[in-house]
Design a protein around this motif. Structure first.
Motif, PDB file in Angstrom:
ATOM      1  N   LEU A   1      27.888  70.917  21.743  1.00  0.00           N
ATOM      2  CA  LEU A   1      26.588  70.190  21.330  1.00  0.00           C
ATOM      3  C   LEU A   1      27.190  69.671  20.149  1.00  0.00           C
ATOM      4  O   LEU A   1      27.154  70.054  19.143  1.00  0.00           O
ATOM      5  N   LEU A   2      27.404  68.490  20.456  1.00  0.00           N
ATOM      6  CA  LEU A   2      27.925  67.378  19.254  1.00  0.00           C
ATOM      7  C   LEU A   2      26.888  66.813  18.621  1.00  0.00           C
ATOM      8  O   LEU A   2      26.103  66.044  19.390  1.00  0.00           O
ATOM      9  N   ILE A   3      26.849  66.665  17.385  1.00  0.00           N
ATOM     10  CA  ILE A   3      26.124  65.726  16.554  1.00  0.00           C
ATOM     11  C   ILE A   3      26.587  64.621  15.748  1.00  0.00           C
ATOM     12  O   ILE A   3      27.833  64.802  14.963  1.00  0.00           O
ATOM     13  N   VAL A   4      26.659  63.087  16.279  1.00  0.00           N
ATOM     14  CA  VAL A   4      27.157  62.350  15.428  1.00  0.00           C
ATOM     15  C   VAL A   4      26.273  61.743  14.658  1.00  0.00           C
ATOM     16  O   VAL A   4      25.321  61.633  14.571  1.00  0.00           O
ATOM     17  N   ALA A   5      26.879  61.546  13.218  1.00  0.00           N
ATOM     18  CA  ALA A   5      26.116  61.295  12.211  1.00  0.00           C
ATOM     19  C   ALA A   5      26.744  60.176  11.183  1.00  0.00           C
ATOM     20  O   ALA A   5      28.127  60.238  11.087  1.00  0.00           O
ATOM     21  N   ASN A   6      26.191  59.141  10.874  1.00  0.00           N
ATOM     22  CA  ASN A   6      26.747  58.447   9.850  1.00  0.00           C
ATOM     23  C   ASN A   6      26.318  58.912   8.399  1.00  0.00           C
ATOM     24  O   ASN A   6      25.167  58.728   8.103  1.00  0.00           O
ATOM     25  N   ILE A   7      27.201  59.565   7.673  1.00  0.00           N
ATOM     26  CA  ILE A   7      26.667  60.540   6.869  1.00  0.00           C
ATOM     27  C   ILE A   7      26.366  59.849   5.373  1.00  0.00           C
ATOM     28  O   ILE A   7      26.039  60.649   4.655  1.00  0.00           O
ATOM     29  N   GLY A   8      26.844  58.605   5.025  1.00  0.00           N
ATOM     30  CA  GLY A   8      26.359  57.824   4.020  1.00  0.00           C
ATOM     31  C   GLY A   8      27.590  57.565   3.375  1.00  0.00           C
ATOM     32  O   GLY A   8      28.627  57.206   3.758  1.00  0.00           O
ATOM     33  N   GLY A   9      27.554  57.296   1.926  1.00  0.00           N
ATOM     34  CA  GLY A   9      28.409  57.035   1.203  1.00  0.00           C
ATOM     35  C   GLY A   9      28.479  55.436   0.935  1.00  0.00           C
ATOM     36  O   GLY A   9      29.788  54.926   0.883  1.00  0.00           O
ATOM     37  N   PHE A  10      27.501  54.729   1.250  1.00  0.00           N
ATOM     38  CA  PHE A  10      27.550  53.108   1.048  1.00  0.00           C
ATOM     39  C   PHE A  10      26.887  52.837  -0.113  1.00  0.00           C
ATOM     40  O   PHE A  10      26.221  53.756  -1.026  1.00  0.00           O
TER      41      PHE A  10
END
Length: 630
Positions: free
Chosen positions: A457-466
């Motif tokens: 059960l994979l969760i893809v996330a753009n985690i920030g740091g911009f």
């Protein structure tokens, strides 16, 4: 070149006409709208501009009254729910502008709004970039007999030429504004040199800017712009997509030495006018399409009353409606369905059976999952969630499948216009991001009930740091990764697995460019995957843009990162900003890339094609067919 009289100002004369675009920066407050009028007047603007919408006329609705749309459109509609002013407020603002001695003009987004403005006796109307391709709204606006100002963002040159021909035929004086419709716009995408070509097409031109600062707008004046339009705000930190691309009042009078910015902005890549990648996103979200006005049976002949124009812009452009008339429908359509290029041609049999050397699937939303589940039998589905999806029970949309894997893509955008950022400087913001990621985990576990055979059960996330205006110093990266690890420790992932997605140097957040600072460089990604004990979602388009921008070898980077990857977004890229271009037309060496991927059968992938779901998933089937041929 024809001059246009707007109140007491001669547009096209010796002075540049400056419009302070308020838009929705009043955030739904009449008081704030008046303060912005005062600020524009004090800053020396000649005019203030607002926007008027009739939501029922503007947006499509389905027979059951629902409005399930793509993520960007959902966000726009939710934002408009909060920030729009009613007609009475607009009338009061119009009177306030007359009292203060500053011109008031407005952008109607639909035909009923043109009728409202007819009663305001406005000196001119502005047509947004999103409607340059809408001859019906242009004709309606021209019927008032007032001058028109049209922006050309999100458009191609042949569409600009078509609009010019229509307006010349209507006999209405008009000006065209060069524009890049991203918020904020990166300097390298603005192509300010195209102003010269626009002047060849029509003599009276200007510039509508969404870039940071003022130097490029001043450059536009140097290139012959007779009109400058810029957004105005009292505070760039306010909620909403336009504030960050707006000028605060004191900047309206600011002169900046912008040579370096102009060096990036002046080149025009030609031939013709083409839409940038960010504009394509906003064209989809803000533009309009031909849709079915009622249910249409296969074999019915298209007539004018069966079709209408509505947002979003994901089907045929409005000016192509006439091409459909007299043709027979090749398929059954429900009210609100988009019309596509395929509806103008004979329907060919669609190939949806694929044999891949690694696990494969396609991205879906709740509302289209069952359709895709009927079409294909993939190894996985990747659910792309919006923040609104987190508030609904998925059971109503799902059915049990035999997929061996489940992937869920976390929303990038949450309530109050907040992007997910697990490493934000603001601790309260970071805690809200942590809570939002927990909501994604909970939703994933609910979806997993319909995937009983899923091994992961994979969760893809753009985690920030911009960051908004420039990259952060390299010395801050260790602290950002420390925050990320700490944030993850506060989430109960249960049976799910977070797989952070690698990012490109200039990620697009709601159609505007940012700067990425972590989870981007290949060597750093590999080191962090090992240090954090995490696998990655490796986006090949993002990786290619990173390698292009920093002069790195893509195949070497791919070989380094595949052992740390659980899932792939397989997509092509062109340059530093051309994300998700048609597979085989970008910079990725696909035979070499596919050869590497085949060595990792435990890794799964989806084709991440730009708007691949359009026209019944045509982009997905094309990409999968291309990959299968390698």
């Amino acid at each position: 070149m024809t001059c246009i009289q707007i109140d007491n100002f001669l547009l096209g004369g010796p002075q540049v006409f400056v419009i302070a675009e308020v838009g929705n920066n009043h955030n739904g407050s009449l008081e704030l709208a008046k303060r912005l009028v005062d600020a524009a007047l004090e800053a020396g603007a000649d005019c203030v501009k607002f926007q008027l919408r009739n939501r029922e006329a503007l947006y499509r609705s389905k027979a059951d009254g629902s409005r399930a749309e793509d993520l960007g459109v959902e966000y726009i509609q939710d934002l408009l729910d909060k920030v729009e002013l009613d007609v009475h407020a607009h009338a009061e603002i119009r009177a306030y502008c007359a009292q203060k001695g500053i011109s008031y003009i407005c952008t109607p987004w639909d035909e009923p709004s043109v009728d409202v403005l007819a009663g305001f006796d406005v000196p001119a109307l502005k047509i947004a970039s999103a409607d340059l391709c809408n001859p019906y709204l242009i004709a309606k606006a021209a019927s008032l007999g007032k001058p028109l100002i049209l922006s050309t963002g999100m458009s191609h040159e042949h569409e600009i030429i078509r609009a010019i021909a229509q307006l010349n035929g209507l006999g209405i004086p008009f000006a065209l504004l060069h524009c890049n419709s991203t918020y904020p716009a990166p300097e390298s995408d603005i192509q300010l040199g195209y102003l010269a070509r626009l002047r060849e097409l029509h003599g009276l031109v200007g510039y509508s800017g969404h870039e940071r600062g003022t130097a490029i707008s001043l450059g536009a004046v140097a290139l012959g712009a007779k009109l400058i339009e810029r957004h105005i705000t009292l505070d760039r930190g306010m909620e909403g997509p336009d504030h960050l691309a707006s000028l605060e009042p004191q900047e309206f009078r600011l002169l900046v030495d912008g040579i370096r910015q102009l060096e990036k902005a002046l080149p025009w890549t030609g031939p013709g006018r083409h839409a940038s990648q960010g504009e394509l996103l906003n064209r989809e979200n803000l533009g309009k399409s031909v849709i079915a006005a009622r249910a249409i049976a296969a074999g019915e002949t298209f007539t004018q009353d069966m079709l209408r124009v509505a947002s979003p812009g994901q089907g045929l452009a409005p000016y192509r409606l006439s091409d459909l008339l007299g043709r027979k429908s090749g398929r059954v359509m429900a009210q609100g369905d988009f019309l596509f290029d395929s509806d103008l041609t004979e329907q060919a049999e669609i190939q949806r059976e694929f044999a891949m050397p690694i696990l494969w699937g396609v991205p879906v939303r709740y509302h289209d999952f069952q359709q895709y589940q009927q079409w294909i039998k993939p190894d996985l589905f990747e659910f792309h969630l919006s923040y609104r999806d987190l508030s609904v029970a998925p059971a109503a949309y799902l059915r049990q499948v035999h997929c061996s894997r489940l992937v869920v893509h976390a929303p990038e955008l949450f309530e109050n216009s907040e992007l997910l950022d697990l490493v934000a400087d603001d601790l309260d913001y970071r805690q809200r991001s942590i809570a939002n990621l927990q909501r994604v985990v909970d939703a994933t576990l609910q979806i997993a009930e319909f995937f009983p055979q899923a091994d992961s059960l994979l969760i893809v996330a753009n985690i920030g740091g911009f960051s908004a205006d420039e990259p952060l110093p390299l010395a801050q990266r260790d602290e950002l990764y420390r925050r990320f690890k700490q944030s993850c420790a506060e989430v109960d992932f249960g049976r799910t697995e977070l797989i952070p997605q690698n990012m490109a140097p200039f990620p697009w957040h709601f159609g505007g460019q940012r700067h990425q600072n972590i989870f981007m460089m290949p060597q750093e990604l590999a080191q962090q995957a090992e240090a954090l004990g995490m696998r990655l979602c490796l986006d090949l388009s993002h990786l290619q843009m990173t390698c292009f921008h920093f002069g790195l070898d893509f195949q070497q980077a791919l070989a380094l990162l595949l052992p740390h990857s659980a899932h792939l977004h397989v997509a092509d890229a062109k340059g530093s900003n051309g994300e998700g271009v048609l597979m085989g037309t970008g910079d990725v060496d696909w035979p070499a890339t596919w050869s590497q991927l085949k060595g990792y059968p435990q890794v799964s992938f989806i084709p991440e094609v730009w708007q691949g779901h359009k026209d019944h998933g045509a982009g997905f089937w094309s990409a999968l067919t291309y990959l299968q041929s390698l």
